[in-house]
Design an enzyme around this catalytic site. Structure first.
Site, PDB file in Angstrom:
ATOM      1  N   ALA A 150       0.841  -1.206   0.000  1.00  0.00           N
ATOM      2  CA  ALA A 150       0.000   0.000   0.000  1.00  0.00           C
ATOM      3  C   ALA A 150       0.875   1.255   0.000  1.00  0.00           C
ATOM      4  O   ALA A 150       1.992   1.240   0.528  1.00  0.00           O
ATOM      5  CB  ALA A 150      -0.924  -0.010   1.215  1.00  0.00           C
ATOM      6  N   TRP A 152       1.688   5.581   0.678  1.00  0.00           N
ATOM      7  CA  TRP A 152       1.587   6.463   1.838  1.00  0.00           C
ATOM      8  C   TRP A 152       0.494   7.513   1.717  1.00  0.00           C
ATOM      9  O   TRP A 152       0.111   8.132   2.715  1.00  0.00           O
ATOM     10  CB  TRP A 152       2.918   7.158   2.124  1.00  0.00           C
ATOM     11  N   LYS A 176       2.285  -5.010   3.330  1.00  0.00           N
ATOM     12  CA  LYS A 176       3.352  -4.060   3.656  1.00  0.00           C
ATOM     13  C   LYS A 176       2.840  -2.648   3.417  1.00  0.00           C
ATOM     14  O   LYS A 176       2.652  -2.231   2.273  1.00  0.00           O
ATOM     15  CB  LYS A 176       4.603  -4.286   2.812  1.00  0.00           C
ATOM     16  N   SER A 229       4.564   3.903  -7.917  1.00  0.00           N
ATOM     17  CA  SER A 229       4.990   4.638  -9.110  1.00  0.00           C
ATOM     18  C   SER A 229       5.321   3.670 -10.233  1.00  0.00           C
ATOM     19  O   SER A 229       5.497   2.468 -10.003  1.00  0.00           O
ATOM     20  CB  SER A 229       6.234   5.470  -8.785  1.00  0.00           C
ATOM     21  N   ALA A 231       8.153   3.350 -11.601  1.00  0.00           N
ATOM     22  CA  ALA A 231       9.441   2.757 -11.249  1.00  0.00           C
ATOM     23  C   ALA A 231       9.250   1.595 -10.283  1.00  0.00           C
ATOM     24  O   ALA A 231       9.905   0.547 -10.413  1.00  0.00           O
ATOM     25  CB  ALA A 231      10.354   3.814 -10.622  1.00  0.00           C
ATOM     26  N   GLU A 250      -1.185  -0.556  -9.759  1.00  0.00           N
ATOM     27  CA  GLU A 250      -1.762   0.784  -9.978  1.00  0.00           C
ATOM     28  C   GLU A 250      -0.627   1.767  -9.775  1.00  0.00           C
ATOM     29  O   GLU A 250      -0.110   1.907  -8.673  1.00  0.00           O
ATOM     30  CB  GLU A 250      -2.922   1.042  -9.008  1.00  0.00           C
ATOM     31  N   CYS A 284      -3.482  10.061  -6.960  1.00  0.00           N
ATOM     32  CA  CYS A 284      -3.195   9.668  -8.335  1.00  0.00           C
ATOM     33  C   CYS A 284      -4.311  10.043  -9.304  1.00  0.00           C
ATOM     34  O   CYS A 284      -4.105  10.023 -10.514  1.00  0.00           O
ATOM     35  CB  CYS A 284      -2.910   8.170  -8.405  1.00  0.00           C
ATOM     36  N   GLU A 383       3.969  13.061 -13.085  1.00  0.00           N
ATOM     37  CA  GLU A 383       3.092  13.172 -11.924  1.00  0.00           C
ATOM     38  C   GLU A 383       3.795  13.996 -10.841  1.00  0.00           C
ATOM     39  O   GLU A 383       4.773  13.546 -10.238  1.00  0.00           O
ATOM     40  CB  GLU A 383       2.733  11.791 -11.391  1.00  0.00           C
TER      41      GLU A 383
END
Length: 482
Positions: A150, A152, A176, A229, A231, A250, A284, A383
């Site tokens: 998940a 932040w 996590k 992200s 990455a 996502e 997002c 973003e």
């Protein structure tokens, strides 16, 4: 300062990794610390979850049984809403009342209640004689142990979206949370134990990217659902590839909003002002770029600036606060970098563009509206994840559509128009998992939250989210008389 510990097998456990601290972004004070999970800690959690997955106490529960437990967890979350709100506000800086209690908590409880109901939904399960002399049965079975990661920005809500689907599917879970925001995940795990989930079904490990990589590489974790992200998504795919585990990713967005002259401009401006600053823009699906028909461009800008002028930026614990701080000093510097680069390249700042005078403590950044942003600025395509929007005039539907789709993200988009044909045309042609018409940010537990292109694949919410954690099985019974 609170000392946090992992939650494995229904009890708290100290990690064996490095010590990490959690900072309140509104006060810049350390509020908690914990030891990160190493690969050995992750392995312990997975082994415990694997045993729980096969234990009749969980494996033999009926869908109605799982539904009942999820319903009880929804009640527990509602009853402990104040504790969850305080914890999330301390860790994220989001306004306790307006952001969490008024907006997020009802959605979190609704998602748990939805998955409680969906656990009993037999849609797609069937039997029949599809081949002569044989009866076919179609089953969906839990994958086993699944990993959930998940972010932040919405630590509890995204955890619930993933957890609710996984538990409804019959899986056991290793969750996590983000290293900056572990508190609500630990509270949720405790509530799950208190309402009757068997020990080991819901486990929480704390840590950073290395902990996530240990989960992605673990052969007994059969599926991963990750919000992060692009990455992060690439890292997860590369690390998990040798184990061929299922992944749902996502990976962010860059939501465009298209505003046409026939729209209700006041409603559009008010909504976009709210949706560019929700969670301080760390969302997002936040409105990040607006393309406005030239005839009403200046009128829209005036209305947007008026709407933003009414927002209160301040203490997250004050019920009057609309906008809190960004998550960290490093993230504020990142947001500043995007805006400063755009200004150097010729952009105009109409409001904001820097740190406010007050509060003078905390990682605050003023809501920012830019115009004349050149195409070469990173702010137009990447973003930013802050309370920043750039606004451009457009002269045609085709131009608006081209600009909206000219980024690698494809999570969400908005259209403001009273022309039904135009609305339907754009809804079809916008590259986005969700398109709002004369609205923004609205989600429903019954429908998927998903993206295209670099926003990832797989989904949260909806019946399909449960199927992310299940495998299909075809059983063939040959009749004696055949």
């Amino acid at each position: 300062m609170t000392t946090l510990r992992h939650y494995i097998g229904g009890t708290h456990a100290a990690g064996s990794g490095a010590t990490r601290t959690v900072t309140n972004p509104a006060t810049e004070e350390v509020v908690a610390e914990y030891r990160e999970a190493t690969a050995a800690d992750v392995d312990l959690a997975v082994r415990v979850a694997s045993v729980a997955s096969a234990d009749p106490a969980w494996a033999d529960l009926t869908p109605a049984d799982r539904s009942g437990l999820l319903g009880k967890l929804a009640v527990a979350v509602l009853e402990h809403g104040g504790e969850l709100a305080e914890t999330e506000s301390w860790e994220t800086g989001k306004p306790l009342q307006k952001e969490f209690i008024d907006a997020e908590l009802p959605l979190i409880v609704d998602a748990l209640n939805y998955f409680a109901a969906a656990a009993r939904d037999p849609s797609g399960l069937r039997s029949g004689e599809f081949v002569a002399g044989r009866t076919s049965l179609y089953r969906r079975e839990p994958l086993g142990v699944v990993g959930l990661i998940a972010p932040w920005n919405y630590p509890l809500m995204t955890a619930v979206w993933k957890l609710g689907a996984a538990l409804a599917a019959g899986c056991s879970v290793v969750l996590k949370p983000a290293p900056q925001t572990p508190g609500t995940a630990l509270l949720l795990a405790r509530y799950a134990t208190e309402v009757g989930f068997p020990d080991g079904v819901f486990n929480v490990v704390l840590g950073d990217a290395e902990t996530g990589r240990a989960m992605a590489a673990h052969p007994e974790i059969r599926a991963l659902s990750v919000t992060g992200s692009p990455a992060t998504g690439r890292d997860v795919l590369a690390t998990s590839a040798p184990t061929l585990k299922r992944t749902a990713l996502e990976l962010g967005g860059k939501a465009p909003v298209l505003v046409f002259a026939d729209a209700d401009l006041t409603a559009a401006a008010d909504t976009i002002a709210l949706c560019m600053t929700v969670n301080t823009g760390q969302d997002c699906i936040a409105a990040t770029r607006a393309y406005v028909q030239r005839e009403v461009y200046q009128d829209f800008l005036d209305l947007l600036l008026d709407a933003l002028d009414g927002f209160v930026l301040g203490d997250p614990l004050d019920p009057a606060t609309d906008i809190g701080p960004l998550i960290s000093a490093a993230h504020r510097q990142r947001v500043e970098g995007y805006v400063d680069e755009a200004v150097r390249l010729g952009a105009t700042v109409l409001t904001g563009g820097g740190r406010p005078a007050k509060p003078d403590v905390g990682y605050y950044y003023a809501p920012t509206v830019l115009t004349d942003v050149p195409d070469g600025a990173r702010l137009t395509t990447e973003e930013v994840f802050g309370p920043v929007i750039h606004v451009e005039p457009i002269d045609s539907v085709e131009q608006a559509l081209a600009k909206a789709n000219a980024v690698e993200y494809g999570l969400s988009a908005g259209v403001w128009t009273n022309d039904l044909d135009r609305a339907h045309l754009l809804a079809r042609k916008l590259a986005a998992g969700t398109v709002w018409i004369n609205d923004h940010l609205t989600l429903a537990s019954e429908f998927p939250h998903s993206g295209v292109k670099s926003s990832g694949f797989g989904l949260d919410l909806s019946p399909d989210a449960i199927r992310e954690f299940q495998s299909a099985k075809h059983i063939v019974i040959k009749h004696r008389e055949s």
